[in-house]
Design an enzyme around this catalytic site. Sequence first.
Site, PDB file in Angstrom:
ATOM      1  N   HIS A  12      36.503  57.361  25.011  1.00 54.10           N
ATOM      2  CA  HIS A  12      35.436  57.216  24.006  1.00 54.10           C
ATOM      3  C   HIS A  12      35.954  57.018  22.596  1.00 54.10           C
ATOM      4  O   HIS A  12      35.202  56.605  21.718  1.00 54.10           O
ATOM      5  CB  HIS A  12      34.527  58.451  24.030  1.00 54.10           C
ATOM      6  CG  HIS A  12      35.116  59.668  23.383  1.00 54.10           C
ATOM      7  ND1 HIS A  12      36.128  60.400  23.980  1.00 54.10           N
ATOM      8  CD2 HIS A  12      34.867  60.270  22.198  1.00 54.10           C
ATOM      9  CE1 HIS A  12      36.449  61.410  23.197  1.00 54.10           C
ATOM     10  NE2 HIS A  12      35.713  61.346  22.107  1.00 54.10           N
ATOM     11  N   SER A 108      39.825  43.199  32.945  1.00 53.28           N
ATOM     12  CA  SER A 108      40.275  42.270  31.920  1.00 53.28           C
ATOM     13  C   SER A 108      40.337  40.868  32.504  1.00 53.28           C
ATOM     14  O   SER A 108      40.554  40.689  33.708  1.00 53.28           O
ATOM     15  CB  SER A 108      41.667  42.679  31.427  1.00 53.28           C
ATOM     16  OG  SER A 108      42.258  41.651  30.672  1.00 53.28           O
ATOM     17  N   SER A 109      40.186  39.873  31.642  1.00 52.33           N
ATOM     18  CA  SER A 109      40.264  38.487  32.103  1.00 52.33           C
ATOM     19  C   SER A 109      41.665  38.110  32.571  1.00 52.33           C
ATOM     20  O   SER A 109      41.844  37.092  33.244  1.00 52.33           O
ATOM     21  CB  SER A 109      39.834  37.535  30.985  1.00 52.33           C
ATOM     22  OG  SER A 109      40.670  37.679  29.849  1.00 52.33           O
ATOM     23  N   CYS A 110      42.676  38.931  32.253  1.00 53.03           N
ATOM     24  CA  CYS A 110      44.042  38.611  32.665  1.00 53.03           C
ATOM     25  C   CYS A 110      44.256  38.805  34.164  1.00 53.03           C
ATOM     26  O   CYS A 110      45.336  38.507  34.677  1.00 53.03           O
ATOM     27  CB  CYS A 110      45.050  39.449  31.885  1.00 53.03           C
ATOM     28  SG  CYS A 110      45.066  41.193  32.327  1.00 53.03           S
ATOM     29  N   TYR A 137      50.065  44.797  33.711  1.00 51.36           N
ATOM     30  CA  TYR A 137      48.722  45.235  33.323  1.00 51.36           C
ATOM     31  C   TYR A 137      47.670  44.594  34.227  1.00 51.36           C
ATOM     32  O   TYR A 137      46.731  45.260  34.691  1.00 51.36           O
ATOM     33  CB  TYR A 137      48.472  44.861  31.863  1.00 51.36           C
ATOM     34  CG  TYR A 137      47.109  45.225  31.344  1.00 51.36           C
ATOM     35  CD1 TYR A 137      46.776  46.541  31.043  1.00 51.36           C
ATOM     36  CD2 TYR A 137      46.147  44.242  31.133  1.00 51.36           C
ATOM     37  CE1 TYR A 137      45.527  46.875  30.548  1.00 51.36           C
ATOM     38  CE2 TYR A 137      44.889  44.563  30.638  1.00 51.36           C
ATOM     39  CZ  TYR A 137      44.589  45.875  30.345  1.00 51.36           C
ATOM     40  OH  TYR A 137      43.347  46.195  29.863  1.00 51.36           O
ATOM     41  N   LYS A 141      44.850  46.293  36.813  1.00 50.41           N
ATOM     42  CA  LYS A 141      43.410  46.051  36.730  1.00 50.41           C
ATOM     43  C   LYS A 141      42.842  45.500  38.039  1.00 50.41           C
ATOM     44  O   LYS A 141      41.735  45.850  38.444  1.00 50.41           O
ATOM     45  CB  LYS A 141      43.105  45.103  35.562  1.00 50.41           C
ATOM     46  CG  LYS A 141      43.283  45.748  34.204  1.00 50.41           C
ATOM     47  CD  LYS A 141      42.351  46.951  34.042  1.00 50.41           C
ATOM     48  CE  LYS A 141      42.439  47.609  32.700  1.00 50.41           C
ATOM     49  NZ  LYS A 141      41.548  48.778  32.575  1.00 50.41           N
ATOM     50  N   THR A 165      36.171  39.269  28.674  1.00 47.59           N
ATOM     51  CA  THR A 165      37.111  38.362  28.023  1.00 47.59           C
ATOM     52  C   THR A 165      37.793  39.110  26.883  1.00 47.59           C
ATOM     53  O   THR A 165      37.669  40.332  26.766  1.00 47.59           O
ATOM     54  CB  THR A 165      36.374  37.112  27.519  1.00 47.59           C
ATOM     55  OG1 THR A 165      37.322  36.154  27.061  1.00 47.59           O
ATOM     56  CG2 THR A 165      35.390  37.445  26.400  1.00 47.59           C
ATOM     57  N   HIS A 180      46.010  43.167  19.459  1.00 46.00           N
ATOM     58  CA  HIS A 180      45.675  41.892  20.065  1.00 46.00           C
ATOM     59  C   HIS A 180      45.548  40.828  18.976  1.00 46.00           C
ATOM     60  O   HIS A 180      45.710  41.096  17.787  1.00 46.00           O
ATOM     61  CB  HIS A 180      44.374  42.017  20.860  1.00 46.00           C
ATOM     62  CG  HIS A 180      44.540  42.751  22.153  1.00 46.00           C
ATOM     63  ND1 HIS A 180      44.182  44.068  22.314  1.00 46.00           N
ATOM     64  CD2 HIS A 180      45.026  42.348  23.355  1.00 46.00           C
ATOM     65  CE1 HIS A 180      44.439  44.452  23.552  1.00 46.00           C
ATOM     66  NE2 HIS A 180      44.953  43.428  24.199  1.00 46.00           N
ATOM     67  N   ARG A 188      47.232  40.274   9.199  1.00 44.51           N
ATOM     68  CA  ARG A 188      48.251  39.397   8.625  1.00 44.51           C
ATOM     69  C   ARG A 188      47.675  38.534   7.496  1.00 44.51           C
ATOM     70  O   ARG A 188      48.286  38.367   6.442  1.00 44.51           O
ATOM     71  CB  ARG A 188      48.836  38.522   9.726  1.00 44.51           C
ATOM     72  CG  ARG A 188      50.210  37.976   9.392  1.00 44.51           C
ATOM     73  CD  ARG A 188      50.817  37.250  10.556  1.00 44.51           C
ATOM     74  NE  ARG A 188      50.833  38.055  11.768  1.00 44.51           N
ATOM     75  CZ  ARG A 188      51.112  37.569  12.969  1.00 44.51           C
ATOM     76  NH1 ARG A 188      51.378  36.287  13.118  1.00 44.51           N
ATOM     77  NH2 ARG A 188      51.122  38.351  14.025  1.00 44.51           N
TER      78      ARG A 188
END
Length: 319
Positions: A12, A108-110, A137, A141, A165, A180, A188
């Site tokens: 959380h 995750s989309s990965c 990772y 998942k 995504t 990420h 940056r």
Amino acid sequence: MSRNDRIFVAGHRGMVGSAIVRKLKEHDYTNIVTRDRHELDLVQQAEVRAFFADEQIDQVYMAAAKVGGIMANNTYPAEFIYQNLMVEANMIHEAWNAGVKRLLFLGSSCIYPRLAPQPMAEDSLLTGVLEPTNEPYAIAKIAGIKLSESYNRQYGTDYRSVMPTNLYGQGDNYDAEKSHVIPGLLRRFHEAKESNAPEVVIWGTGTPKREFLYVDDMAEACVHVMELDSEIYDHNTEPMLSHINVGTGEDLSIRDLAVTIGEVVGYSGRIVFDTTKPDGTPRKLMDVKRLHGLGWRARIGLREGLALAYADFLRSTRR
């Protein structure tokens, strides 16, 4: 499901978990249970078992995970696969052991192959080689999806999975080394603006395309999926292909993303791409027809979401 159900939101304090807590409260759920990592270590099975035995939980949102960008995944692959596997196994098994009625696993989309057909539909899972930079990772998942499906098949549980995504927004991690792409670029570009730097250097060629979803939209989708009647969820999924993609259905190049972030931040210098650094997967666009068919669509556009995220970054630097 009842508005009085005891709902455990694991993770959380993270970006996704905190957004889910906000959305549950907006939907008038009043009995939300949380624990931080100092109160409950999800890697330790005995602690997880004792928690579920004591708390009489009805629903679980599994937003707890070890996450990070390309650099973090490349640097700490053992930590990423071990910690995520242990959390998933402990949570799903002990939730079943304690009679939890409904659980949502967040992936995750990965999980999809590096060269999966675009947009990536749910049935692309396990059809090809994963992106090497985040393979540990991704495998963790995938295991979480299959754990949920296996307990459903063997024990008749109602454990569901959603695959978001790329997420960004309030509560994101803006660390220069471990963030990420969007929070990293926000930081940056902001620092470059503040220091009047003539250029911002970005990893890769800028050509890969990515899809991004504001975290509050993701949280809304999670609650929507959990509130679906079991018959509707089962009718729109399969026992061994039960996960649901969550995204906008639209993507853009990293170059275009960088330009947009520069505009939102107000940076006017050059954008330079370091082509000696890895790009990652060439494209990652989610096929969201299954979710649209279940009555949910994203509402927050990218530029609006980036402005909200930049405001959150500025607040985080003032704390």
